[in-house]
Structure formats: structure tokens, C-alpha cells
Design a protein around this motif. Structure first.
Motif, PDB file in Angstrom:
ATOM      1  N   TYR A 148     -55.660 -73.128  32.933  1.00 47.28           N
ATOM      2  CA  TYR A 148     -54.251 -73.216  33.318  1.00 47.28           C
ATOM      3  C   TYR A 148     -53.466 -73.758  32.125  1.00 47.28           C
ATOM      4  O   TYR A 148     -53.884 -74.736  31.498  1.00 47.28           O
ATOM      5  N   ASP A 149     -52.316 -73.174  31.855  1.00 49.06           N
ATOM      6  CA  ASP A 149     -51.326 -73.786  30.969  1.00 49.06           C
ATOM      7  C   ASP A 149     -50.354 -74.532  31.871  1.00 49.06           C
ATOM      8  O   ASP A 149     -49.420 -73.949  32.427  1.00 49.06           O
ATOM      9  N   MET A 150     -50.556 -75.845  32.022  1.00 49.56           N
ATOM     10  CA  MET A 150     -49.758 -76.612  32.966  1.00 49.56           C
ATOM     11  C   MET A 150     -48.290 -76.692  32.564  1.00 49.56           C
ATOM     12  O   MET A 150     -47.410 -76.785  33.420  1.00 49.56           O
ATOM     13  N   THR A 151     -48.000 -76.652  31.266  1.00 51.91           N
ATOM     14  CA  THR A 151     -46.597 -76.683  30.857  1.00 51.91           C
ATOM     15  C   THR A 151     -45.883 -75.393  31.251  1.00 51.91           C
ATOM     16  O   THR A 151     -44.713 -75.409  31.631  1.00 51.91           O
ATOM     17  N   ARG A 152     -46.576 -74.300  31.162  1.00 51.80           N
ATOM     18  CA  ARG A 152     -45.989 -73.021  31.581  1.00 51.80           C
ATOM     19  C   ARG A 152     -45.798 -72.991  33.096  1.00 51.80           C
ATOM     20  O   ARG A 152     -44.759 -72.517  33.597  1.00 51.80           O
ATOM     21  N   LEU A 153     -46.794 -73.488  33.823  1.00 50.49           N
ATOM     22  CA  LEU A 153     -46.687 -73.488  35.277  1.00 50.49           C
ATOM     23  C   LEU A 153     -45.530 -74.363  35.740  1.00 50.49           C
ATOM     24  O   LEU A 153     -44.703 -73.957  36.554  1.00 50.49           O
TER      25      LEU A 153
END
Length: 369
Positions: free
Chosen positions: A204-209
Motif C-alpha cells: 500500500y502507498d498510504m500517502t496516496r490512499l
């Protein structure tokens, strides 16, 4: 179910507008429940403080007879003490390659990262699975908060510690991140040239999410609304002198998307991944955790991992598969994307017949030689 409030009825005091099920998945990370942050609420949930370390086996997986294990601590660059499990192959001689590991987002080292670490130690590596700052047995106040900067630093601090071990060759250190810490490990590798090879599993790219929602579906209006809500929550936290937490994560009410059900099947099940210190099993993040993620994209410099090799592993049926696919497209060679047929996101947490440990061993032995 036609309102976000129907998922967690305690969140009604923040006046979140009614949204349909399809629109729920377009909300900003401030209101996404699927990754274990809980719906917005000013209520309080359990936030575990630091506990005394012991060598008691408290993992969600069986202990290997072929690996020596001990708990250790070390500090990151910000002075936060991190707790970790050090796994070493028994009866190994000479200096070995090392691996640092963490993840998933909202998990602890007794879950997936520990399973990966012990398995890779069985295959000849010295491995270190750590709890990120503010979570699990690691220190940091307040509890249960995440930061794209500090959690990236956590990986480099783990490299510091592992490279000081007498049986580790500091020129042969790699890293593995799982789920949200898959994005963090790629960010760490981009800036920390001591990491010679990196793998991210079910990334997961948490900043993108948090900033764009699932499949980048958040509109500017929705993003602005989410930031306004977070600003109001900051006022409440400031007035109370302490951060607010959401309801306990992944307490299903019925009608949730399938991938949320799959998260709960892992984190809530004693037969699989439940652990009392895991945020996704037994607590929740602070409500303002999304703030720093919403304007600090962690994969901006992913191409700078090159010329060091990168391996991305993702499930064919994972809702999150697009994170690895777009990261792969943005990265430079040498790179590899391995799609596991039929696998979901959480299958790569603990299903040892699905996790490609043979491939991980091959990858790191070839690139940490």
C-alpha cells in the motif's frame, strides 16, 4: 447500508455527510475504515502503552526449531526506542546477509513481519522485525499514530542496529515491507543507499490512499472537506489536551466491502492474526493520523532505488494490486513485479503456501551476495 455512520454508529458527532456505498470508497483517508483507522469519532478507544519486553513467545505463528530468537531494542534518529525481534539461523558461521522487516499498517512484529522474518532466518538470513514508532512495544507518545517521515526513518534505524551485529555483513543488508510498510520500505530504500535490495509484499502507498482515496477517486471538494474535518478535530484534541481515537478497528456491523471482511478475518481471528497489541486487532489510530500523509507522497523518488534491485509481490485478486503496478511503472530497472495467481491482499500476510518465500530467498541471495 447507505451512510458511513452505519459502519460505526459512534461517529455521528462529527456531522459527516451521508454517502452511498460507492461514494464511501471515494472518501479521503480521514474517513476510510478499510485499513483499520476506524470511522471518525471523538470517542476513545484502547491505545496500548509501552510494555516490558520479555523473551516469552507471543507470536501468531509457531516457533521454529531452526532459528534463535530474542527481543532487542534500539533508537531511531528521533530518539524513539524501537522494539524488535532478532531472528538468527542456528549454527550459522561467519558473517551473514541481513534483512529488516515491518508491516502491515496497523500490525505488530508478532504478526506478518515476524512470520516473514523467521522464515527468512530459516533460509540463512539474520532478520530483524520491528514495531514502528508509537505502536506495539516501541515507545513514542501519543500511542497509535503514524508518520511517513518517522516511519521511513524506522527502517533506517533498523539498518543501523542490524549492521552493528557481529555476524552481519553491513554491506549485505536488504529490506522487506508488507502492506503500508511496503510503501515505507520503498521510500526508505530510495534515500538509504545502505539497503542493497528491497522487496515489498502486498504493498500500500498510504500517502496516496489518504490523499486520493482508493483508485485515486477523491475529488478536490472531498479532499478539502476531509482536511477541514481534520482541522476541527485538531481543535478538539487541543481543547482536551490529548488526541481522540476512533472505535476499535474492524468491528464489523454487516454490509462492509469484501476486502474489509478479509482484513477482519485476519486481524480478529485468534486462529490467524489476532494480537492484543495490534491496532487493527484491538485498538485504533488517532483521528488526526492522516494529516501528514495527505501532502507527503512517499514514492516521489522511487526511481532512485536503481541500480539496486526491487521486487514487488502482489495478489492477483487483491483490491490493492494497483499500488504495486503503478509503483512498478514508476521505478527504474532492475525491477520485478510478481503477481500471485488467485491471491487476495491478506493472503500474503500469513498463508505460507501462497507467500513466495522461495522467490524472496532467491532474490535476496542473488542480490546480497
Amino acid at each position: 447500508m447507505n451512510k458511513l455512520n452505519d459502519i460505526n454508529p459512534n461517529n455521528s458527532n462529527l456531522d459527516i455527510p451521508d454517502v452511498g456505498r460507492r461514494n464511501m470508497m471515494k472518501m479521503t483517508g480521514a474517513t476510510v475504515v478499510a485499513v483499520g483507522v476506524g470511522a471518525l469519532t471523538s470517542g476513545s478507544a484502547s491505545a496500548h502503552s509501552q510494555v516490558a519486553l520479555s523473551n516469552e513467545w507471543d507470536k501468531t505463528f509457531a516457533k521454529s526449531d531452526n532459528v534463535d530468537h530474542k527481543k532487542v531494542t534500539f533508537k531511531n534518529r528521533y530518539g524513539i526506542t524501537l522494539a524488535a525481534d532478532l531472528y538468527q539461523p542456528k549454527n550459522a558461521n561467519g558473517k551473514l546477509s541481513g534483512l529488516v522487516l515491518s508491516g502491515p499498517f496497523g500490525a505488530v512484529k508478532e504478526q506478518s513481519s515476524g512470520l516473514y522474518a523467521q522464515t527468512m532466518a530459516e533460509r540463512g538470513f539474520v532478520t530483524l522485525a520491528f514495531d514502528p514508532s508509537f505502536t506495539g512495544e516501541s515507545s513514542g507518545e501519543p500511542r497509535n499514530v503514524a508518520s511517513p517521515d518517522i516511519n521511513t526513518e524506522d527502517f533506517s534505524a533498523a539498518v543501523d542496529f542490524l549492521g552493528l551485529q557481529a555476524n552481519v555483513d553491513r554491506e549485505r543488508i536488504g529490506a522487506i515491507g508488507i502492506c503500508g510498510w511496503g510503501g515505507m520500505v520503498l521510500n526508505a530504500t530510495a534515500i538509504d543507499k545502505r539497503i542493497k535490495a528491497v522487496a515489498a509484499s502486498t504493498m500500500y502507498d498510504m500517502t496516496r490512499l489518504y490523499s486520493k482515496g482508493y483508485n485515486d477517486s477523491v475529488t478536490l471538494e472531498q479532499r478539502t472537506q476531509g482536511l477541514e474535518q481534520l482541522g476541527q478535530q485538531r481543535w478538539k484534541d487541543a481543547e482536551n489536551g490529548a488526541p481522540a481515537y476512533g472505535p476499535v478497528s474492524l468491528e464489523l456491523q454487516g454490509g462492509e466491502p469484501q476486502f474489509v471482511v478479509e482484513y477482519a478475518a485476519y486481524y480478529k481471528s485468534p486462529e490467524r492474526g489476532f494480537h492484543p497489541r495490534a491496532i487493527n486487532s484491538n485498538a485504533s489510530w488517532t483521528l488526526t493520523t492522516p494529516l501528514s500523509f495527505m501532502n507527503m507522497p512517499i514514492l516521489t523518488y522511487i526511481a532512485e532505488i536503481s541500480p539496486r534491485p526491487m521486487l514487488l509481490v502482489h495478489g492477483e485478486k487483491a483490491h490493492s494490486r494497483y499500488f504495486s503496478e503503478t509503483a512498478y511503472a514508476a521505478a527504474a530497472e532492475p525491477k520485478e513485479l510478481m503477481i500471485i495467481p488467485g491471491a487476495t491482499h491478506t493472503d500474503l500476510y500469513d498463508q505460507v503456501d501462497i507467500i513466495p518465500f522461495d522467490k524472496l530467498e532467491e532474490f535476496f541471495k542473488a542480490n546480497l551476495a
